[in-house]
Scaffold this active site. Structure first.
Site, PDB file in Angstrom:
ATOM      1  N   LEU A   1       0.894  -1.070  -0.073  1.00  0.00           N
ATOM      2  CA  LEU A   1      -0.218  -0.066   0.054  1.00  0.00           C
ATOM      3  C   LEU A   1       0.779   1.228   0.001  1.00  0.00           C
ATOM      4  CD1 LEU A   1      -3.001  -1.047   2.279  1.00  0.00           C
ATOM      5  CD2 LEU A   1      -3.059  -0.808  -0.283  1.00  0.00           C
TER       6      LEU A   1
ATOM      7  N   ARG B   1      -5.237  -4.165  21.278  1.00  0.00           N
ATOM      8  CA  ARG B   1      -4.371  -5.201  20.876  1.00  0.00           C
ATOM      9  C   ARG B   1      -3.461  -5.854  21.975  1.00  0.00           C
ATOM     10  NH1 ARG B   1      -3.832  -4.707  14.380  1.00  0.00           N
ATOM     11  NH2 ARG B   1      -5.919  -5.100  13.797  1.00  0.00           N
TER      12      ARG B   1
ATOM     13  N   HIS C   1       2.352  -9.811  14.663  1.00  0.00           N
ATOM     14  CA  HIS C   1       1.592  -9.587  13.788  1.00  0.00           C
ATOM     15  C   HIS C   1       2.427  -8.320  12.905  1.00  0.00           C
ATOM     16  CE1 HIS C   1      -1.690  -8.917  11.240  1.00  0.00           C
ATOM     17  NE2 HIS C   1      -2.004  -7.498  11.840  1.00  0.00           N
TER      18      HIS C   1
ATOM     19  N   GLU D   1       4.874   0.480   7.237  1.00  0.00           N
ATOM     20  CA  GLU D   1       5.152  -0.145   8.353  1.00  0.00           C
ATOM     21  C   GLU D   1       6.645  -0.064   8.491  1.00  0.00           C
ATOM     22  OE1 GLU D   1       3.944  -4.447   8.283  1.00  0.00           O
ATOM     23  OE2 GLU D   1       5.114  -4.673  10.252  1.00  0.00           O
TER      24      GLU D   1
ATOM     25  N   ARG E   1      -0.236  -0.443  17.695  1.00  0.00           N
ATOM     26  CA  ARG E   1      -0.895  -0.046  16.790  1.00  0.00           C
ATOM     27  C   ARG E   1      -2.546  -0.279  16.865  1.00  0.00           C
ATOM     28  NH1 ARG E   1      -3.216  -2.125  12.363  1.00  0.00           N
ATOM     29  NH2 ARG E   1      -1.990  -3.830  12.016  1.00  0.00           N
TER      30      ARG E   1
END
Lengths: 250, 656
Positions: free
Chosen positions: B43, B337, B408, B432, B442
């Site tokens: 992206l 998270r 992750h 990232e 995040r």
């Protein structure tokens, strides 16, 4: 579990390929198919050989890079999955498994089970896009799209570009791929202005790449890991006929 | 060298506008004289390459996959955030900014985060115009859902494959520019090093993964958008090919590495089942909109489940501990998270885990199915449920999913200033791979937002700040600087195939991964980190003595590709541990066991937090740790960028 593998080995495009036999002993039943190949490769390397080369990356069924023909069927006989999502519990102890690449004239072989699918990228470059410069878009909600239409577009857009449709087709036709990519954009109002140009460009590039013609056998739909419908092929044929007629009329 | 973040002056909500106004421009006729290299086609990289080419720059884009459409952004499932406030639930640019700074546990740079929130809305507009088939309501307008760490519904999504759909939009824009000649694409090409000329990044050396040929490419500026380093743990949700090589090589050429210890352990992944396993599979956070997370209250019940004597249905409602709802009533199953992962570890450490290994908790849809019906749940999560069933053989419509945290995402990355330039002039870093926007943790659906923000909106504007001072087209690959680096890369490749040892590349990668998971994973201590710092160089030495890379350096050689990446992970792992050791506090994804609230803490007594929560130490550690490379095996030098919080008040991060 214990298995026998018959694997296509071919060093490069000049090499004559051959099926080689490997014993795959003590494979955990919970392992995925590619993890089974990892285990076999570790043993080949430890025994002084060169590992079986195959394409893979995300290993969760979305990147579309894995491309193995298992017992004659791209991504195996299991429905709606890529081969990286195939698990060994689907096989029986003692089975012999044939593993070959995705075969098609337009997908030249690179090594062992790896093929070159860059023809797909060139088809997209020939019109599989909406030409909207970064920064020039209006507010997203200024253009409502009926939910049914958006869903139909999404169904087509789910294609991961793996090429199983081509490998399954006796003509090595890319019609399911091309029609899905075209339908994704053609079904949306955003895609309307370039629809004719898109369809003509993509179909002509597809032909130039050496893919075969579609004879409506629908093997492509049967092996598609994202279960893309052959309805898209009908859509593309219709859109192509209209675009050709308009082109001739100009 | 002191770190200048180049944050523009002025009020927070005017910095970006003012910066664009004050920055130099390059006139349209001159842009085509400049060549920009973009490494990575996800992206961030794909969006940057397409947008820069649209503006007139000559772009060369590189990826290791066989097509730019396969970059790992494709695997993102849940969604992308934006401050559209289409739901009329009180969202705003400021709220998205605030949630992101707080969610990052106050370790992100405020000005960058504000800019991210500002451009978030334009991303949704752009992607929709490209034909990204976002989910819609019956009226034809865009639908939203909720994600962790937010109390508004601001997440846009395309079934469970938002990443793929956004990436296809980006890839189609890229192919459009390829067809127009603005971008030259190099798939199956791996970047092996950065080339500096007079201290500026002016090119890269790559390896053609088909021929094995090592080649140089020159440019006026270089952009790295090469993703995160989660695969240092071997097992992660990353794709098999994700690696740290580009970032590490840049680091070795002078780019500082910032906050490498911030790694995100995602709470909802399918648990590990054996040592043959090659990767872990994420189950989207969006599942926590409707799934309830629980373990048995009693250890006996958990033991009975693990040994197969009981099934989850046998545990009565009163004997279940919905621990996230209990501990964090206002966020419940949508706690962020880092908080959710630690809570899962806590109940499993307490002996109440349910998977056969003891490392698993339930994610249960029984109540949601009773409330909404199976059809609604299938429409929302069908492909995720299918994915789960394929992997585990269990049907999640009938029995709860088993999940456990897994590596992750990595919040750390190359240090960049407000213009996304690293400490090496001309070398920029996006997505990232950089460090700037997510702090120590995040929030869900923010990675896609950041990658596209950097690629579509930030770098097209800020790259001119650098390029305007450069005379275009002065660099050629026949310069000595390129020849030297080519030679180094050639030698490195040949050295790897010539070790001819007796252990496979994967065996070393797994050994390193276990050391990192056990000592620099979900919980870290001074002792564990010192142990890792002792073990990593030993494994690295062993690797260079005993690795076996079959085949030759030319031609296709998957083992050689892996070996080169693992060699770099073995160097990178050390700076991660140094960073985790130096940061004597707990924040976000970095949890040091020595620093947690206890029963005796005044904050616990006053009721503002609970025992076991992360103890941040703002007085000592409210800074970005940027590490300077000092040689393989040598301790890197720490540089600090102090963080100031003018718009968001530093506070204990509470989700209770």
């Amino acid at each position: 579990m214990n298995l026998t593998l018959k694997v296509w080995r071919q060093y490069d495009i000049q090499d004559d390929g051959r099926l080689e036999t490997y014993d795959a002993k003590d494979i955990p039943i919970e392992a995925s198919f590619l993890e089974m190949l990892d285990i076999v490769n570790e043993r080949i390397i430890n025994d002084g050989g060169e590992p079986i080369h195959f394409d893979h990356d995300c290993r969760e069924g979305i990147c579309g890079q894995c491309s193995l023909t298992v017992n004659g069927i791209p991504h195996s006989k299991e429905q709606g999955i890529t081969v990286c999502q195939l698990h060994m519990r689907k096989f029986k102890d003692g089975e012999t498994i044939w593993i070959e690449p995705f075969r098609a004239k337009a997908f030249p072989l690179l090594r062992d089970l790896m093929v070159d699918r860059s023809a797909f990228d060139r088809i997209i470059a020939a019109g599989g896009f909406i030409d909207v410069r970064t920064g020039s878009a209006q507010d997203a909600n200024n253009l409502p799209v009926a939910k049914t239409r958006a869903e139909a577009s999404m169904d087509a857009a789910a294609c991961i570009g793996c090429g199983a449709c081509v490998a399954a087709c006796k003509n090595a036709s890319a019609m399911l791929f091309v029609s899905a990519k075209a339908a994704h954009l053609n079904l949306l109002p955003q895609g309307a202005p370039e629809k004719d140009k898109r369809v003509l460009g993509m179909v002509r590039q597809m032909d130039a790449e050496g893919f075969g013609n579609c004879t409506n056998l629908y093997e492509c739909e049967a092996v598609c890991p994202k279960e893309i419908s052959v309805e898209n092929i009908a859509r593309l044929n219709r859109d192509y006929a209209v675009a050709l007629a308009k082109e001739a009329a100009v | 060298m002191s770190l200048d973040s180049k944050i523009p002056e002025g009020p927070m909500d005017q910095k970006w506008t003012k910066h664009k106004m004050d920055s130099k421009l390059i006139n349209p006729a001159n842009k085509r004289k400049y060549t920009v290299i973009v490494v990575g086609s996800g992206l961030a990289g794909g969006a940057a390459a397409a947008s820069l080419a649209e503006m007139g720059y000559q772009v060369k884009c590189f990826c290791y996959q066989d097509s730019p459409r396969r970059a790992h952004s494709i695997a993102a499932q849940g969604g992308i955030n934006a401050a559209k406030n289409y739901q009329n639930d009180g969202d705003s640019v400021h709220r998205l900014f605030y949630d992101t700074v707080k969610g990052g546990d106050f370790r992100a740079r405020e000005a960058n985060v504000h800019r991210l929130a500002e451009v978030s809305n334009a991303i949704i507009d752009q992607c929709t115009a490209q034909g990204v088939p976002f989910a819609r309501e019956y009226g034809g307008l865009l639908d939203n859902r909720s994600f962790g760490g937010a109390q508004v519904s601001r997440t846009f999504y395309a079934r469970g494959q938002t990443g793929q759909q956004l990436l296809i939009g980006c890839y189609q824009a890229l192919e459009k520019e390829i067809s127009k000649g603005g971008v030259t694409m190099y798939p199956r090409t791996e970047m092996m090093d950065v080339v500096k000329v007079n201290g500026h990044a002016k090119g890269i050396v790559v390896r053609d993964m088909i021929t094995g040929k090592v080649e140089s490419h020159a440019a006026d500026a270089v952009i790295l958008a090469t993703g995160g380093y989660g695969n240092v743990f071997f097992l992660s949700t990353n794709a098999m090919g994700c690696n740290v090589t580009a970032a590490l090589r840049a680091h070795k050429r002078g780019a500082y590495f910032a906050n490498p210890c911030y790694t995100q352990i995602h709470p909802t992944c399918i648990p590990v089942s054996g040592d043959y396993q090659s990767k872990l599979t994420l189950m989207s956070e969006s599942l926590r909109n409707d799934g309830r997370i629980w373990v048995p209250k009693g250890k006996d019940d958990a033991e009975a489940i693990r040994t197969g004597k009981k099934s989850p249905e046998d545990i009565a409602e009163d004997d279940r501990d919905y621990y996230l709802e209990r501990k964090y009533p206002s966020y419940g199953n949508l706690a962020p998270r880092d908080v959710s992962s630690r809570a899962a570890k806590e109940v499993c450490d307490d002996g109440r885990g349910v998977a056969p290994t003891g490392l698993g908790v339930y994610l249960d849809f029984k109540d949601a199915i009773a409330r909404l019906g199976e059809d609604v749940i299938r429409a929302r999560y069908g492909n995720l449920f299918q994915m789960y069933e394929k992997i585990t053989g269990d049907n999640p419509y009938g029995t709860p999913m088993q999940i456990f945290p897994a590596v992750h995402y990595t919040m750390g990355g190359l240090w960049v200033d407000y213009n996304l330039q690293t400490t090496v002039p001309g070398l920029h870093c996006l997505g990232e791979a950089n460090f700037s926007d997510h702090g120590a943790n995040r929030l869900g659906a923010s990675a896609l937002m950041q990658g596209l923000a950097d690629g579509y909106y930030v770098i097209p504007s800020t790259i001119a700040v650098y390029l305007a001072g450069e005379k275009p087209g002065t660099i050629t690959t026949d310069m000595d600087e390129f020849k030297e680096v080519e030679k180094e890369v050639d030698e490195r490749m040949n050295a790897l195939v010539n070790v001819k040892g007796n252990r496979t590349v994967d065996s070393f990668h797994k050994e390193l991964g276990l050391i990192m998971w056990d000592n620099c994973g979900m919980a870290r201590t001074e002792e564990s980190l010192k142990h890792a710092l002792k073990r990593i160089p030993e494994i690295r030495d062993d690797f260079w003595k005993n690795v076996r890379v079959p085949g030759k350096a030319n031609g296709i050689n998957a083992e050689l590709e892996k070996a080169a990446r693992v060699a770099d992970f073995l160097e990178f792992a050390e700076v991660m541990c140094y960073d985790a050791l130096e940061r004597a506090e707990s924040c976000g994804g970095h949890f040091r066991l020595e620093y947690q609230f206890t029963e005796d803490s005044p904050e616990v007594k006053s009721g503002s937090t609970q025992p076991g929560e992360a103890l941040r130490r703002d007085d000592k550690f409210a800074y970005v740790a940027a590490w300077e490379f000092k040689g393989v095996g040598a301790e890197p030098t720490l540089h600090k960028e102090e963080l100031t919080f003018d718009s968001v008040h530093l506070a204990i991060r509470s989700y209770a």
